[in-house]
Write a protein that holds these residues in place. Structure first.
Motif, mmCIF file in Angstrom:
data_model
loop_
_atom_site.group_PDB
_atom_site.id
_atom_site.type_symbol
_atom_site.label_atom_id
_atom_site.label_comp_id
_atom_site.label_asym_id
_atom_site.label_seq_id
_atom_site.Cartn_x
_atom_site.Cartn_y
_atom_site.Cartn_z
ATOM 1 N N LEU A 175 1.298 -1.253 -0.168
ATOM 2 C CA LEU A 175 0.028 -0.011 0.181
ATOM 3 C C LEU A 175 0.499 0.860 0.057
ATOM 4 C CD1 LEU A 175 -2.321 -1.658 2.777
ATOM 5 C CD2 LEU A 175 -2.933 -0.725 0.248
ATOM 6 N N ILE A 176 0.406 2.639 -0.231
ATOM 7 C CA ILE A 176 1.138 4.251 -0.588
ATOM 8 C C ILE A 176 -0.221 5.154 -0.329
ATOM 9 C CG2 ILE A 176 2.038 5.918 -1.819
ATOM 10 C CD1 ILE A 176 3.039 3.595 -3.671
ATOM 11 N N LEU A 177 0.537 4.817 1.043
ATOM 12 C CA LEU A 177 -1.302 5.774 1.575
ATOM 13 C C LEU A 177 -0.936 7.540 1.984
ATOM 14 C CD1 LEU A 177 -1.949 3.528 4.468
ATOM 15 C CD2 LEU A 177 -2.991 3.235 2.163
ATOM 16 N N GLY A 178 -1.408 7.970 2.044
ATOM 17 C CA GLY A 178 -0.999 10.114 1.433
ATOM 18 C C GLY A 178 -2.229 10.334 2.771
ATOM 19 N N SER A 179 -1.473 11.803 3.247
ATOM 20 C CA SER A 179 -2.538 12.194 4.335
ATOM 21 C C SER A 179 -1.986 13.709 4.258
ATOM 22 C CB SER A 179 -1.735 11.584 5.953
ATOM 23 O OG SER A 179 -2.873 12.529 6.742
ATOM 24 N N PRO A 180 -2.981 14.877 4.579
ATOM 25 C CA PRO A 180 -2.490 15.781 4.155
ATOM 26 C C PRO A 180 -2.372 16.668 6.161
ATOM 27 C CG PRO A 180 -5.060 15.458 4.786
ATOM 28 C CD PRO A 180 -4.249 14.465 4.125
ATOM 29 N N SER A 181 -2.107 17.142 6.225
ATOM 30 C CA SER A 181 -1.513 17.810 7.181
ATOM 31 C C SER A 181 -2.991 18.765 8.267
ATOM 32 C CB SER A 181 -0.474 18.447 7.850
ATOM 33 O OG SER A 181 0.262 17.963 8.228
ATOM 34 N N TYR A 182 -3.140 18.339 9.427
ATOM 35 C CA TYR A 182 -4.361 18.894 9.803
ATOM 36 C C TYR A 182 -5.119 19.140 11.371
ATOM 37 C CZ TYR A 182 -7.148 21.181 6.306
ATOM 38 O OH TYR A 182 -7.801 21.916 5.317
ATOM 39 N N GLY A 183 -5.237 20.087 11.558
ATOM 40 C CA GLY A 183 -5.092 19.648 13.202
ATOM 41 C C GLY A 183 -3.733 20.321 13.866
ATOM 42 N N VAL A 184 -3.791 19.952 15.309
ATOM 43 C CA VAL A 184 -1.995 20.054 15.810
ATOM 44 C C VAL A 184 -1.734 19.446 16.088
ATOM 45 C CG1 VAL A 184 -0.591 21.228 17.715
ATOM 46 C CG2 VAL A 184 -2.815 22.522 16.697
ATOM 47 N N GLY A 185 -1.070 18.936 14.400
ATOM 48 C CA GLY A 185 -0.690 16.840 14.892
ATOM 49 C C GLY A 185 -1.985 15.530 14.896
ATOM 50 N N GLY B 248 2.540 12.989 3.343
ATOM 51 C CA GLY B 248 1.999 13.270 3.653
ATOM 52 C C GLY B 248 2.676 14.842 3.072
ATOM 53 N N LEU B 249 1.713 15.715 3.375
ATOM 54 C CA LEU B 249 1.841 17.178 2.773
ATOM 55 C C LEU B 249 1.854 17.965 4.510
ATOM 56 C CD1 LEU B 249 1.065 15.464 -0.056
ATOM 57 C CD2 LEU B 249 -0.099 17.970 -0.664
ATOM 58 N N GLY B 250 2.326 19.419 3.820
ATOM 59 C CA GLY B 250 2.146 19.971 5.092
ATOM 60 C C GLY B 250 2.965 21.359 4.402
ATOM 61 N N ALA B 251 2.962 22.801 5.438
ATOM 62 C CA ALA B 251 3.071 23.838 4.861
ATOM 63 C C ALA B 251 4.916 23.774 6.036
ATOM 64 C CB ALA B 251 2.151 24.645 5.165
ATOM 65 N N GLN B 252 6.087 24.010 5.593
ATOM 66 C CA GLN B 252 6.772 24.216 6.352
ATOM 67 C C GLN B 252 6.752 25.462 6.821
ATOM 68 O OE1 GLN B 252 10.522 23.098 4.931
ATOM 69 N NE2 GLN B 252 9.926 23.717 2.335
ATOM 70 N N ALA C 62 4.268 19.248 8.558
ATOM 71 C CA ALA C 62 4.075 17.243 8.522
ATOM 72 C C ALA C 62 3.256 16.556 9.221
ATOM 73 C CB ALA C 62 4.647 17.042 7.509
ATOM 74 N N SER C 63 3.188 17.363 10.922
ATOM 75 C CA SER C 63 3.268 16.176 11.680
ATOM 76 C C SER C 63 2.336 15.486 11.704
ATOM 77 C CB SER C 63 3.070 17.232 13.282
ATOM 78 O OG SER C 63 4.805 17.857 13.503
ATOM 79 N N VAL D 38 7.693 13.771 2.268
ATOM 80 C CA VAL D 38 6.822 15.081 2.736
ATOM 81 C C VAL D 38 6.873 16.195 1.609
ATOM 82 C CG1 VAL D 38 6.528 16.645 4.503
ATOM 83 C CG2 VAL D 38 7.336 14.103 5.292
ATOM 84 N N LEU D 39 5.884 16.209 1.149
ATOM 85 C CA LEU D 39 6.137 17.181 0.997
ATOM 86 C C LEU D 39 5.684 18.831 0.795
ATOM 87 C CD1 LEU D 39 4.923 15.092 -2.752
ATOM 88 C CD2 LEU D 39 7.104 15.986 -2.004
ATOM 89 N N ASP D 40 5.827 19.757 0.270
ATOM 90 C CA ASP D 40 5.109 21.180 0.650
ATOM 91 C C ASP D 40 4.991 21.781 -0.744
ATOM 92 O OD1 ASP D 40 4.665 23.737 1.328
ATOM 93 O OD2 ASP D 40 6.619 24.076 2.518
ATOM 94 N N GLN D 41 3.423 21.950 -0.474
ATOM 95 C CA GLN D 41 3.198 22.475 -2.087
ATOM 96 C C GLN D 41 3.251 23.962 -2.781
ATOM 97 O OE1 GLN D 41 4.043 19.876 -4.307
ATOM 98 N NE2 GLN D 41 2.371 20.215 -5.514
ATOM 99 N N ARG D 42 3.256 24.209 -0.901
ATOM 100 C CA ARG D 42 2.829 25.765 -0.749
ATOM 101 C C ARG D 42 4.338 26.430 -1.348
ATOM 102 N NH1 ARG D 42 -0.110 29.208 3.268
ATOM 103 N NH2 ARG D 42 -1.985 27.956 2.309
ATOM 104 N N THR D 43 5.623 25.905 -0.889
ATOM 105 C CA THR D 43 6.546 26.287 -0.817
ATOM 106 C C THR D 43 7.908 26.091 -1.592
ATOM 107 O OG1 THR D 43 7.225 26.029 1.399
ATOM 108 C CG2 THR D 43 6.764 28.159 1.223
#
Length: 185
Positions: free
Chosen positions: A51-61, A97-101, A109-110, A152-157
């Protein structure tokens, strides 16, 4: 199943986009089409050995879901339906996973770590850790022994690095996932 299952949670569609890019790199012969976890039942995911599983980052970790501020069902709601015990025992899982560093530098990306830990508790074998080199952040719970628990990817920056990071990560996890499919055949 004799293919790699690709599943993701998303709120804005970015995680879906990355899942599609991963699928394109693996091809239809090797990977099933990516599916949002809010459209499946656990049996659909559990049918795959790799499996490959992907997740956004939401909330505080937090694991993304309604409690973390997601408007649509996400990983939290899906995981609440999983059977008890170790339903992922014998499964090999690669995470992204995605995040905004810059925006969330103190918890970059916690959410991926929370998903990682739940999956380990379900008996999954996690593969595909990723270097923190080239990222700028203060803290990420998703770092263990100096490496992210998955891509971990940061699409924003850092969207300009996404394709190269995907190419390298897919090259890293493909043989590990194919090996698991072959073992299960």
């Amino acid at each position: 199943m004799n293919k790699i299952g690709i599943f993701f949670g998303t709120e804005t569609g970015t995680t879906r986009l990355i899942a599609k890019k991963i699928h394109a790199r693996l091809g239809d012969e090797l990977a099933a089409k990516p599916v949002n976890v809010n459209r499946i039942e656990p049996a659909d995911l559990l049918a795959y050995d790799a499996l490959i599983l992907g997740s956004p980052s939401y909330g505080v970790g937090q694991i993304p879901g309604h409690a973390a501020g997601c408007l649509e069902s996400n990983w939290a709601e899906f995981l609440a339906k999983m059977p008890g015990g170790t339903p992922l025992a014998g499964k090999r899982v690669a995470l992204f996973g995605l995040g905004a560093q810059e925006r969330y530098t103190e918890r970059f990306a916690s959410s991926l770590r929370k998903l990682h830990d739940v999956l380990l508790g379900y008996g999954a074998e996690i593969v595909g850790d990723w270097s923190t080199e080239g990222y700028t952040f203060e803290h990420s719970a998703s770092v263990i022994d100096g490496r992210f628990v998955g891509l971990v990817l940061d699409q924003r920056t850092q969207g300009m690095h996404t394709d190269a990071r995907l190419d390298a990560w897919v090259a890293q996890v493909r043989p590990l996932l194919v090996e698991k499919i072959e073992q299960a055949a």
